[in-house]
Design a protein around this motif. Structure first.
Motif, PDB file in Angstrom:
ATOM      1  N   ARG A  40     -12.538   5.663  -6.465  1.00 53.15           N
ATOM      2  CA  ARG A  40     -11.745   4.445  -6.454  1.00 53.15           C
ATOM      3  C   ARG A  40     -11.727   3.812  -7.841  1.00 53.15           C
ATOM      4  O   ARG A  40     -12.763   3.657  -8.468  1.00 53.15           O
ATOM      5  CB  ARG A  40     -12.377   3.508  -5.441  1.00 53.15           C
ATOM      6  CG  ARG A  40     -11.748   2.206  -5.222  1.00 53.15           C
ATOM      7  CD  ARG A  40     -12.526   1.390  -4.182  1.00 53.15           C
ATOM      8  NE  ARG A  40     -12.958   2.167  -3.044  1.00 53.15           N
ATOM      9  CZ  ARG A  40     -12.303   2.254  -1.891  1.00 53.15           C
ATOM     10  NH1 ARG A  40     -11.195   1.584  -1.721  1.00 53.15           N
ATOM     11  NH2 ARG A  40     -12.763   2.993  -0.909  1.00 53.15           N
ATOM     12  N   THR A  41     -10.551   3.414  -8.311  1.00 56.66           N
ATOM     13  CA  THR A  41     -10.399   2.658  -9.552  1.00 56.66           C
ATOM     14  C   THR A  41      -9.745   1.330  -9.201  1.00 56.66           C
ATOM     15  O   THR A  41      -8.738   1.297  -8.504  1.00 56.66           O
ATOM     16  CB  THR A  41      -9.512   3.418 -10.566  1.00 56.66           C
ATOM     17  OG1 THR A  41     -10.087   4.695 -10.816  1.00 56.66           O
ATOM     18  CG2 THR A  41      -9.389   2.657 -11.868  1.00 56.66           C
ATOM     19  N   ALA A  94      -3.781  10.707  -1.983  1.00 57.19           N
ATOM     20  CA  ALA A  94      -4.104   9.554  -2.831  1.00 57.19           C
ATOM     21  C   ALA A  94      -3.500   8.288  -2.226  1.00 57.19           C
ATOM     22  O   ALA A  94      -2.535   8.347  -1.457  1.00 57.19           O
ATOM     23  CB  ALA A  94      -3.580   9.764  -4.243  1.00 57.19           C
ATOM     24  N   GLU A  95      -4.110   7.141  -2.567  1.00 58.20           N
ATOM     25  CA  GLU A  95      -3.618   5.845  -2.108  1.00 58.20           C
ATOM     26  C   GLU A  95      -3.571   4.884  -3.289  1.00 58.20           C
ATOM     27  O   GLU A  95      -4.354   5.002  -4.220  1.00 58.20           O
ATOM     28  CB  GLU A  95      -4.558   5.241  -1.067  1.00 58.20           C
ATOM     29  CG  GLU A  95      -4.697   6.024   0.197  1.00 58.20           C
ATOM     30  CD  GLU A  95      -5.660   5.349   1.184  1.00 58.20           C
ATOM     31  OE1 GLU A  95      -6.025   4.176   0.969  1.00 58.20           O
ATOM     32  OE2 GLU A  95      -6.033   6.015   2.148  1.00 58.20           O
ATOM     33  N   GLU A  96      -2.663   3.931  -3.212  1.00 58.60           N
ATOM     34  CA  GLU A  96      -2.594   2.870  -4.220  1.00 58.60           C
ATOM     35  C   GLU A  96      -2.256   1.569  -3.492  1.00 58.60           C
ATOM     36  O   GLU A  96      -1.371   1.538  -2.647  1.00 58.60           O
ATOM     37  CB  GLU A  96      -1.532   3.179  -5.258  1.00 58.60           C
ATOM     38  CG  GLU A  96      -1.443   2.150  -6.347  1.00 58.60           C
ATOM     39  CD  GLU A  96      -0.450   2.537  -7.434  1.00 58.60           C
ATOM     40  OE1 GLU A  96      -0.033   1.636  -8.170  1.00 58.60           O
ATOM     41  OE2 GLU A  96      -0.085   3.716  -7.533  1.00 58.60           O
ATOM     42  N   CYS A  97      -3.010   0.520  -3.813  1.00 63.62           N
ATOM     43  CA  CYS A  97      -2.806  -0.786  -3.197  1.00 63.62           C
ATOM     44  C   CYS A  97      -2.542  -1.794  -4.303  1.00 63.62           C
ATOM     45  O   CYS A  97      -3.315  -1.889  -5.252  1.00 63.62           O
ATOM     46  CB  CYS A  97      -4.061  -1.194  -2.452  1.00 63.62           C
ATOM     47  SG  CYS A  97      -3.791  -1.551  -0.743  1.00 63.62           S
ATOM     48  N   ILE A 152      -4.912  -3.998  -8.726  1.00 67.82           N
ATOM     49  CA  ILE A 152      -4.431  -2.681  -8.302  1.00 67.82           C
ATOM     50  C   ILE A 152      -5.640  -1.807  -7.995  1.00 67.82           C
ATOM     51  O   ILE A 152      -6.542  -1.665  -8.811  1.00 67.82           O
ATOM     52  CB  ILE A 152      -3.575  -2.021  -9.401  1.00 67.82           C
ATOM     53  CG1 ILE A 152      -2.360  -2.895  -9.704  1.00 67.82           C
ATOM     54  CG2 ILE A 152      -3.151  -0.611  -8.978  1.00 67.82           C
ATOM     55  CD1 ILE A 152      -1.577  -2.441 -10.918  1.00 67.82           C
ATOM     56  N   GLN A 153      -5.645  -1.227  -6.808  1.00 65.63           N
ATOM     57  CA  GLN A 153      -6.727  -0.333  -6.407  1.00 65.63           C
ATOM     58  C   GLN A 153      -6.133   1.046  -6.144  1.00 65.63           C
ATOM     59  O   GLN A 153      -5.200   1.184  -5.365  1.00 65.63           O
ATOM     60  CB  GLN A 153      -7.392  -0.865  -5.143  1.00 65.63           C
ATOM     61  CG  GLN A 153      -8.455   0.054  -4.592  1.00 65.63           C
ATOM     62  CD  GLN A 153      -9.092  -0.541  -3.350  1.00 65.63           C
ATOM     63  OE1 GLN A 153      -9.974  -1.357  -3.452  1.00 65.63           O
ATOM     64  NE2 GLN A 153      -8.620  -0.128  -2.193  1.00 65.63           N
ATOM     65  N   LYS A 154      -6.696   2.053  -6.805  1.00 66.75           N
ATOM     66  CA  LYS A 154      -6.239   3.430  -6.617  1.00 66.75           C
ATOM     67  C   LYS A 154      -7.393   4.256  -6.071  1.00 66.75           C
ATOM     68  O   LYS A 154      -8.516   4.142  -6.541  1.00 66.75           O
ATOM     69  CB  LYS A 154      -5.767   4.024  -7.942  1.00 66.75           C
ATOM     70  CG  LYS A 154      -4.588   3.299  -8.537  1.00 66.75           C
ATOM     71  CD  LYS A 154      -4.210   3.861  -9.880  1.00 66.75           C
ATOM     72  CE  LYS A 154      -3.072   3.066 -10.487  1.00 66.75           C
ATOM     73  NZ  LYS A 154      -2.720   3.529 -11.824  1.00 66.75           N
ATOM     74  N   TYR A 193       0.242   8.587  -0.530  1.00 64.95           N
ATOM     75  CA  TYR A 193       0.932   9.735  -1.112  1.00 64.95           C
ATOM     76  C   TYR A 193       0.608  11.008  -0.343  1.00 64.95           C
ATOM     77  O   TYR A 193      -0.475  11.133   0.243  1.00 64.95           O
ATOM     78  CB  TYR A 193       0.547   9.880  -2.585  1.00 64.95           C
ATOM     79  CG  TYR A 193       0.955   8.674  -3.403  1.00 64.95           C
ATOM     80  CD1 TYR A 193       2.284   8.457  -3.748  1.00 64.95           C
ATOM     81  CD2 TYR A 193       0.017   7.732  -3.805  1.00 64.95           C
ATOM     82  CE1 TYR A 193       2.667   7.340  -4.481  1.00 64.95           C
ATOM     83  CE2 TYR A 193       0.388   6.609  -4.542  1.00 64.95           C
ATOM     84  CZ  TYR A 193       1.708   6.425  -4.878  1.00 64.95           C
ATOM     85  OH  TYR A 193       2.077   5.316  -5.595  1.00 64.95           O
ATOM     86  N   ASN A 201      -8.272   8.286  -5.189  1.00 62.73           N
ATOM     87  CA  ASN A 201      -7.767   9.654  -5.244  1.00 62.73           C
ATOM     88  C   ASN A 201      -8.177  10.417  -3.991  1.00 62.73           C
ATOM     89  O   ASN A 201      -8.899   9.900  -3.137  1.00 62.73           O
ATOM     90  CB  ASN A 201      -8.199  10.363  -6.540  1.00 62.73           C
ATOM     91  CG  ASN A 201      -9.674  10.677  -6.599  1.00 62.73           C
ATOM     92  OD1 ASN A 201     -10.386  10.660  -5.592  1.00 62.73           O
ATOM     93  ND2 ASN A 201     -10.175  10.956  -7.786  1.00 62.73           N
ATOM     94  N   LYS A 235       0.850  -1.185   0.000  1.00 65.12           N
ATOM     95  CA  LYS A 235       0.000   0.000   0.000  1.00 65.12           C
ATOM     96  C   LYS A 235       0.887   1.237   0.000  1.00 65.12           C
ATOM     97  O   LYS A 235       1.808   1.348   0.800  1.00 65.12           O
ATOM     98  CB  LYS A 235      -0.909  -0.005   1.228  1.00 65.12           C
ATOM     99  CG  LYS A 235      -1.912   1.118   1.251  1.00 65.12           C
ATOM    100  CD  LYS A 235      -2.880   0.934   2.405  1.00 65.12           C
ATOM    101  CE  LYS A 235      -4.097   1.777   2.196  1.00 65.12           C
ATOM    102  NZ  LYS A 235      -5.127   1.474   3.205  1.00 65.12           N
TER     103      LYS A 235
END
Length: 93
Positions: free
Chosen positions: A59-60, A40-43, A50-52, A36, A54, A33
């Motif tokens: 969530r994407t 923002a987060e990215e897993c 991949i989960q992003k 930023y 903002n 994980k």
């Protein structure tokens, strides 16, 4: 890559803090994980998903099979490999 802080705790997760304010947390199942400074987060999950997220909470999710989903507070959209799109709206009275 330079890290100035490394933390190991009893849950066996590894946390790295970078000079730009980014944090990287590696969990025992090899999920990574990233947090930023802009919120923002990215897993990155061990299965390749991949989960992003903002800073606004949108969530994407990108799955290994090419499927993609986008979640906002108003709707969810699914993009499938067959180019079929599914839209679900969140309608509240």
């Amino acid at each position: 890559v330079t890290c100035f802080f490394l933390r190991l705790d009893f849950s066996k997760q590894i946390e790295k803090h970078y000079p730009d304010g980014t944090k990287e947390i590696t969990f025992p199942d090899q999920t990574i994980k990233y947090l930023y400074p802009n919120g923002a987060e990215e897993c990155v999950f061990s299965d390749g998903t991949i989960q992003k997220v903002n800073k606004d909470g949108e969530r994407t999710i990108e799955f290994p099979n090419g499927q993609r989903e986008m979640h906002t507070k108003y709707y969810k959209v699914g993009y499938f490999c067959s180019e079929i799109h599914q839209i679900r709206f969140n309608i509240r009275p």
